[in-house]
Design a protein around this motif. Sequence first.
Motif, PDB file in Angstrom:
ATOM      1  N   MET A   1      -7.045  15.302  -9.366  1.00  0.00           N
ATOM      2  CA  MET A   1      -7.024  13.755  -8.901  1.00  0.00           C
ATOM      3  C   MET A   1      -7.857  14.090  -7.672  1.00  0.00           C
ATOM      4  O   MET A   1      -7.801  14.817  -6.997  1.00  0.00           O
ATOM      5  N   ARG A   2      -8.746  13.048  -7.508  1.00  0.00           N
ATOM      6  CA  ARG A   2      -9.165  12.534  -6.100  1.00  0.00           C
ATOM      7  C   ARG A   2      -8.543  11.789  -5.192  1.00  0.00           C
ATOM      8  O   ARG A   2      -7.701  11.092  -5.326  1.00  0.00           O
ATOM      9  N   ASP A   3      -8.938  11.885  -4.133  1.00  0.00           N
ATOM     10  CA  ASP A   3      -8.131  11.103  -2.916  1.00  0.00           C
ATOM     11  C   ASP A   3      -9.103   9.839  -2.401  1.00  0.00           C
ATOM     12  O   ASP A   3     -10.401   9.980  -2.828  1.00  0.00           O
ATOM     13  N   ALA A   4      -8.251   8.791  -2.120  1.00  0.00           N
ATOM     14  CA  ALA A   4      -8.915   7.829  -1.625  1.00  0.00           C
ATOM     15  C   ALA A   4      -8.358   7.115  -0.041  1.00  0.00           C
ATOM     16  O   ALA A   4      -7.012   7.489  -0.057  1.00  0.00           O
ATOM     17  N   LEU A   5      -8.958   6.796   0.787  1.00  0.00           N
ATOM     18  CA  LEU A   5      -8.452   6.351   2.098  1.00  0.00           C
ATOM     19  C   LEU A   5      -8.519   4.628   1.867  1.00  0.00           C
ATOM     20  O   LEU A   5      -9.626   4.017   1.611  1.00  0.00           O
ATOM     21  N   LEU A   6      -7.469   4.072   2.176  1.00  0.00           N
ATOM     22  CA  LEU A   6      -7.396   2.690   2.299  1.00  0.00           C
ATOM     23  C   LEU A   6      -7.354   2.194   3.525  1.00  0.00           C
ATOM     24  O   LEU A   6      -6.334   2.689   4.288  1.00  0.00           O
ATOM     25  N   VAL A   7      -8.338   1.235   4.085  1.00  0.00           N
ATOM     26  CA  VAL A   7      -8.213   1.000   5.449  1.00  0.00           C
ATOM     27  C   VAL A   7      -7.997  -0.480   5.469  1.00  0.00           C
ATOM     28  O   VAL A   7      -8.829  -1.399   4.874  1.00  0.00           O
ATOM     29  N   ILE A   8      -7.081  -0.756   6.109  1.00  0.00           N
ATOM     30  CA  ILE A   8      -6.355  -2.090   6.091  1.00  0.00           C
ATOM     31  C   ILE A   8      -6.529  -3.036   7.236  1.00  0.00           C
ATOM     32  O   ILE A   8      -6.061  -2.764   8.362  1.00  0.00           O
ATOM     33  N   ASP A   9      -7.027  -4.395   6.894  1.00  0.00           N
ATOM     34  CA  ASP A   9      -7.107  -5.337   7.768  1.00  0.00           C
ATOM     35  C   ASP A   9      -7.582  -5.095   9.313  1.00  0.00           C
ATOM     36  O   ASP A   9      -7.172  -5.803  10.367  1.00  0.00           O
ATOM     37  N   MET A  10      -8.743  -4.433   9.525  1.00  0.00           N
ATOM     38  CA  MET A  10      -9.483  -3.614  10.680  1.00  0.00           C
ATOM     39  C   MET A  10     -10.272  -4.994  10.982  1.00  0.00           C
ATOM     40  O   MET A  10     -11.621  -4.677  11.277  1.00  0.00           O
ATOM     41  N   GLN A  11      -9.975  -6.133  11.055  1.00  0.00           N
ATOM     42  CA  GLN A  11     -10.597  -7.405  11.288  1.00  0.00           C
ATOM     43  C   GLN A  11     -10.621  -7.972  12.635  1.00  0.00           C
ATOM     44  O   GLN A  11      -9.719  -7.999  13.357  1.00  0.00           O
ATOM     45  N   CYS A 101      -4.095  -1.962  10.059  1.00  0.00           N
ATOM     46  CA  CYS A 101      -3.465  -3.026  10.815  1.00  0.00           C
ATOM     47  C   CYS A 101      -2.661  -4.009   9.667  1.00  0.00           C
ATOM     48  O   CYS A 101      -3.627  -4.461   8.775  1.00  0.00           O
ATOM     49  N   THR A 102      -1.570  -4.590   9.949  1.00  0.00           N
ATOM     50  CA  THR A 102      -0.506  -4.130  10.981  1.00  0.00           C
ATOM     51  C   THR A 102       0.501  -3.194  10.178  1.00  0.00           C
ATOM     52  O   THR A 102       0.879  -3.789   9.016  1.00  0.00           O
ATOM     53  N   CYS A 106       0.994  -5.679   6.585  1.00  0.00           N
ATOM     54  CA  CYS A 106       0.203  -5.139   5.550  1.00  0.00           C
ATOM     55  C   CYS A 106       0.179  -3.863   4.979  1.00  0.00           C
ATOM     56  O   CYS A 106       0.231  -3.357   3.999  1.00  0.00           O
ATOM     57  N   VAL A 107       0.247  -3.077   6.205  1.00  0.00           N
ATOM     58  CA  VAL A 107       0.411  -1.775   5.929  1.00  0.00           C
ATOM     59  C   VAL A 107       1.487  -1.432   5.266  1.00  0.00           C
ATOM     60  O   VAL A 107       1.588  -0.339   4.185  1.00  0.00           O
ATOM     61  N   ASP A 108       2.843  -1.690   5.672  1.00  0.00           N
ATOM     62  CA  ASP A 108       4.152  -1.364   4.938  1.00  0.00           C
ATOM     63  C   ASP A 108       3.942  -1.889   3.425  1.00  0.00           C
ATOM     64  O   ASP A 108       4.355  -1.124   2.716  1.00  0.00           O
ATOM     65  N   ALA A 125      -0.388   8.661  10.407  1.00  0.00           N
ATOM     66  CA  ALA A 125       0.541   8.315  11.237  1.00  0.00           C
ATOM     67  C   ALA A 125      -0.014   7.851  12.641  1.00  0.00           C
ATOM     68  O   ALA A 125       0.678   7.165  13.311  1.00  0.00           O
ATOM     69  N   ASP A 126      -1.158   8.280  12.871  1.00  0.00           N
ATOM     70  CA  ASP A 126      -1.949   7.788  14.097  1.00  0.00           C
ATOM     71  C   ASP A 126      -3.048   7.096  13.926  1.00  0.00           C
ATOM     72  O   ASP A 126      -3.957   6.981  14.851  1.00  0.00           O
ATOM     73  N   ALA A 127      -3.036   6.265  12.715  1.00  0.00           N
ATOM     74  CA  ALA A 127      -4.202   5.432  12.395  1.00  0.00           C
ATOM     75  C   ALA A 127      -3.865   4.330  11.918  1.00  0.00           C
ATOM     76  O   ALA A 127      -4.227   3.711  11.056  1.00  0.00           O
ATOM     77  N   HIS A 128      -2.595   3.750  12.289  1.00  0.00           N
ATOM     78  CA  HIS A 128      -1.985   2.281  12.088  1.00  0.00           C
ATOM     79  C   HIS A 128      -1.625   1.839  13.259  1.00  0.00           C
ATOM     80  O   HIS A 128      -1.064   2.684  14.246  1.00  0.00           O
ATOM     81  N   THR A 129      -1.590   0.367  13.400  1.00  0.00           N
ATOM     82  CA  THR A 129      -1.188  -0.179  14.632  1.00  0.00           C
ATOM     83  C   THR A 129      -0.470  -1.707  14.369  1.00  0.00           C
ATOM     84  O   THR A 129      -0.873  -2.306  13.242  1.00  0.00           O
ATOM     85  N   THR A 130       0.007  -2.149  15.288  1.00  0.00           N
ATOM     86  CA  THR A 130       0.462  -3.613  15.371  1.00  0.00           C
ATOM     87  C   THR A 130       0.510  -3.773  16.863  1.00  0.00           C
ATOM     88  O   THR A 130       0.274  -3.360  17.731  1.00  0.00           O
TER      89      THR A 130
END
Length: 184
Positions: A1-11, A101-102, A106-108, A125-130
Amino acid sequence: MRDALLVIDMQNGVFATPRHARAAVVGNINRLMAAAPHTVIIRHTDDELPAGSAAWQLLPELRVPAAAVYLDKTACNAFYRTALAATLAEWHCHDLTICGCTTDYCVDSTIKAAAALDYRVTVAADAHTTGDRPPIAADVLIAYYNDLWAQLILPDNPVRVRRSDSIIAAWQASPESAGVAQKR
Protein backbone atom coordinates in the motif's frame (compact mmCIF):
# COMPACT_ATOMS: atom_id res chain seq x y z
CA MET A 1 0.00 0.00 0.00
CA ARG A 2 1.07 3.55 -0.64
CA ASP A 3 0.96 6.49 1.74
CA ALA A 4 -0.90 9.75 1.27
CA LEU A 5 -0.64 13.01 3.19
CA LEU A 6 -3.87 14.91 3.84
CA VAL A 7 -3.34 18.63 4.45
CA ILE A 8 -6.53 20.11 5.88
CA ASP A 9 -7.79 23.71 5.69
CA MET A 10 -4.51 25.62 5.62
CA GLN A 11 -6.34 28.65 4.22
CA ASN A 12 -6.09 32.39 4.70
CA GLY A 13 -9.61 32.70 6.12
CA VAL A 14 -9.08 29.87 8.59
CA PHE A 15 -5.96 31.64 9.85
CA ALA A 16 -7.76 34.98 10.20
CA THR A 17 -8.18 33.73 13.77
CA PRO A 18 -4.76 33.40 15.43
CA ARG A 19 -3.51 29.81 15.42
CA HIS A 20 -0.96 28.25 17.78
CA ALA A 21 2.63 27.93 16.47
CA ARG A 22 1.67 28.86 12.90
CA ALA A 23 5.24 29.13 11.57
CA ALA A 24 6.36 25.83 13.10
CA VAL A 25 3.25 23.98 11.89
CA VAL A 26 3.58 25.36 8.36
CA GLY A 27 7.28 24.44 8.34
CA ASN A 28 6.48 20.87 9.37
CA ILE A 29 3.70 20.60 6.79
CA ASN A 30 6.09 21.86 4.08
CA ARG A 31 8.64 19.21 5.08
CA LEU A 32 5.95 16.51 5.05
CA MET A 33 4.68 17.60 1.62
CA ALA A 34 8.22 17.53 0.22
CA ALA A 35 8.66 13.91 1.35
CA ALA A 36 5.15 12.48 0.92
CA PRO A 37 4.49 9.93 -1.82
CA HIS A 38 1.10 11.61 -2.46
CA THR A 39 -0.46 14.82 -1.15
CA VAL A 40 -4.11 15.85 -1.02
CA ILE A 41 -4.79 19.49 -0.24
CA ILE A 42 -8.23 19.84 1.33
CA ARG A 43 -9.90 23.24 1.36
CA HIS A 44 -13.04 24.18 3.23
CA THR A 45 -15.67 26.00 1.17
CA ASP A 46 -18.72 27.79 2.59
CA ASP A 47 -20.29 31.26 2.82
CA GLU A 48 -17.29 32.56 4.81
CA LEU A 49 -14.76 30.83 2.53
CA PRO A 50 -16.28 31.05 -0.95
CA ALA A 51 -14.33 29.19 -3.63
CA GLY A 52 -11.88 31.48 -5.38
CA SER A 53 -11.93 34.18 -2.70
CA ALA A 54 -8.82 35.46 -0.94
CA ALA A 55 -10.02 33.81 2.30
CA TRP A 56 -10.35 30.43 0.52
CA GLN A 57 -6.80 30.57 -0.89
CA LEU A 58 -4.00 28.58 0.77
CA LEU A 59 -1.52 30.30 3.06
CA PRO A 60 1.17 31.87 0.87
CA GLU A 61 4.01 30.23 2.81
CA LEU A 62 2.88 26.69 1.89
CA ARG A 63 5.05 24.94 -0.70
CA VAL A 64 2.58 22.60 -2.36
CA PRO A 65 4.06 19.94 -4.68
CA ALA A 66 3.05 20.25 -8.34
CA ALA A 67 1.53 16.74 -8.27
CA ALA A 68 -0.75 17.48 -5.30
CA VAL A 69 -4.48 16.95 -5.74
CA TYR A 70 -6.92 19.58 -4.49
CA LEU A 71 -10.31 18.71 -3.02
CA ASP A 72 -12.93 21.04 -1.58
CA LYS A 73 -15.21 20.09 1.30
CA THR A 74 -18.23 21.66 2.96
CA ALA A 75 -18.18 19.73 6.25
CA CYS A 76 -15.59 19.08 8.95
CA ASN A 77 -15.08 15.50 7.73
CA ALA A 78 -12.97 15.56 4.54
CA PHE A 79 -14.59 12.30 3.37
CA TYR A 80 -18.15 13.67 3.55
CA ARG A 81 -19.49 14.10 -0.01
CA THR A 82 -16.03 14.53 -1.56
CA ALA A 83 -13.93 12.51 -3.97
CA LEU A 84 -11.31 11.78 -1.28
CA ALA A 85 -12.02 8.04 -0.95
CA ALA A 86 -12.08 7.63 -4.75
CA THR A 87 -8.78 9.51 -5.11
CA LEU A 88 -7.12 7.34 -2.45
CA ALA A 89 -8.48 4.17 -4.10
CA GLU A 90 -7.09 5.28 -7.47
CA TRP A 91 -3.66 5.67 -5.87
CA HIS A 92 -4.04 2.39 -3.92
CA CYS A 93 -3.44 4.39 -0.73
CA HIS A 94 -4.56 2.86 2.52
CA ASP A 95 -2.07 4.58 4.87
CA LEU A 96 -2.89 8.21 5.63
CA THR A 97 -0.94 10.88 7.44
CA ILE A 98 -3.15 13.76 8.52
CA CYS A 99 -2.17 17.33 9.38
CA GLY A 100 -3.57 20.86 9.14
CA CYS A 101 -6.13 23.07 10.85
CA THR A 102 -8.18 22.96 13.03
CA THR A 103 -7.18 20.27 15.52
CA ASP A 104 -10.49 20.11 17.35
CA TYR A 105 -12.81 20.31 14.34
CA CYS A 106 -11.81 19.32 10.81
CA VAL A 107 -8.61 17.46 11.69
CA ASP A 108 -10.32 15.46 14.45
CA SER A 109 -13.39 14.68 12.31
CA THR A 110 -11.28 13.49 9.39
CA ILE A 111 -9.02 11.33 11.59
CA LYS A 112 -12.00 9.58 13.17
CA ALA A 113 -13.77 9.12 9.82
CA ALA A 114 -10.62 7.71 8.19
CA ALA A 115 -10.09 5.26 11.05
CA ALA A 116 -13.75 4.20 10.91
CA LEU A 117 -13.32 3.59 7.16
CA ASP A 118 -10.39 1.29 8.05
CA TYR A 119 -7.57 3.47 6.74
CA ARG A 120 -4.32 3.19 8.69
CA VAL A 121 -4.04 6.66 10.19
CA THR A 122 -0.97 8.51 11.38
CA VAL A 123 -1.37 11.96 12.88
CA ALA A 124 1.51 14.39 12.44
CA ALA A 125 1.64 15.47 16.10
CA ASP A 126 3.60 18.64 15.37
CA ALA A 127 1.81 19.61 12.14
CA HIS A 128 -1.71 20.50 13.23
CA THR A 129 -2.99 23.58 15.00
CA THR A 130 -5.99 25.38 16.41
CA GLY A 131 -6.83 28.59 18.22
CA ASP A 132 -7.54 29.24 21.88
CA ARG A 133 -11.02 28.14 22.95
CA PRO A 134 -12.60 29.46 26.11
CA PRO A 135 -11.60 28.08 28.59
CA ILE A 136 -8.85 25.95 26.94
CA ALA A 137 -5.62 27.27 25.42
CA ALA A 138 -4.64 26.01 21.97
CA ASP A 139 -1.45 24.29 23.13
CA VAL A 140 -3.45 22.33 25.73
CA LEU A 141 -6.05 21.34 23.11
CA ILE A 142 -3.34 20.13 20.74
CA ALA A 143 -1.68 18.01 23.45
CA TYR A 144 -5.08 16.69 24.52
CA TYR A 145 -6.05 15.61 21.00
CA ASN A 146 -2.67 14.00 20.35
CA ASP A 147 -3.23 11.91 23.48
CA LEU A 148 -6.89 11.22 22.66
CA TRP A 149 -6.08 9.94 19.14
CA ALA A 150 -3.29 7.72 20.46
CA GLN A 151 -5.74 6.21 22.98
CA LEU A 152 -8.69 5.59 20.63
CA ILE A 153 -9.92 2.03 20.94
CA LEU A 154 -9.73 0.63 17.42
CA PRO A 155 -8.92 -3.09 17.54
CA ASP A 156 -6.32 -4.03 14.91
CA ASN A 157 -6.11 -0.44 13.61
CA PRO A 158 -4.71 1.95 16.22
CA VAL A 159 -4.19 5.58 15.28
CA ARG A 160 -0.49 6.43 15.41
CA VAL A 161 0.60 9.87 16.62
CA ARG A 162 4.13 10.73 15.51
CA ARG A 163 6.32 13.74 14.98
CA SER A 164 7.05 14.84 11.42
CA ASP A 165 10.70 13.71 11.55
CA SER A 166 9.60 10.16 12.41
CA ILE A 167 6.99 10.11 9.63
CA ILE A 168 9.46 11.37 7.03
CA ALA A 169 12.08 8.82 8.13
CA ALA A 170 9.51 6.01 7.78
CA TRP A 171 8.57 7.17 4.27
CA GLN A 172 12.23 7.34 3.28
CA ALA A 173 12.86 3.83 4.64
CA SER A 174 9.80 2.29 2.94
CA PRO A 175 10.56 0.35 -0.25
CA GLU A 176 7.02 1.15 -1.47
CA SER A 177 7.60 4.88 -1.05
CA ALA A 178 11.14 4.91 -2.44
CA GLY A 179 11.26 6.64 -5.78
CA VAL A 180 7.60 7.69 -5.72
CA ALA A 181 7.89 10.98 -3.86
CA GLN A 182 6.06 13.73 -5.72
CA LYS A 183 7.94 15.90 -8.15
CA ARG A 184 8.31 19.49 -6.99
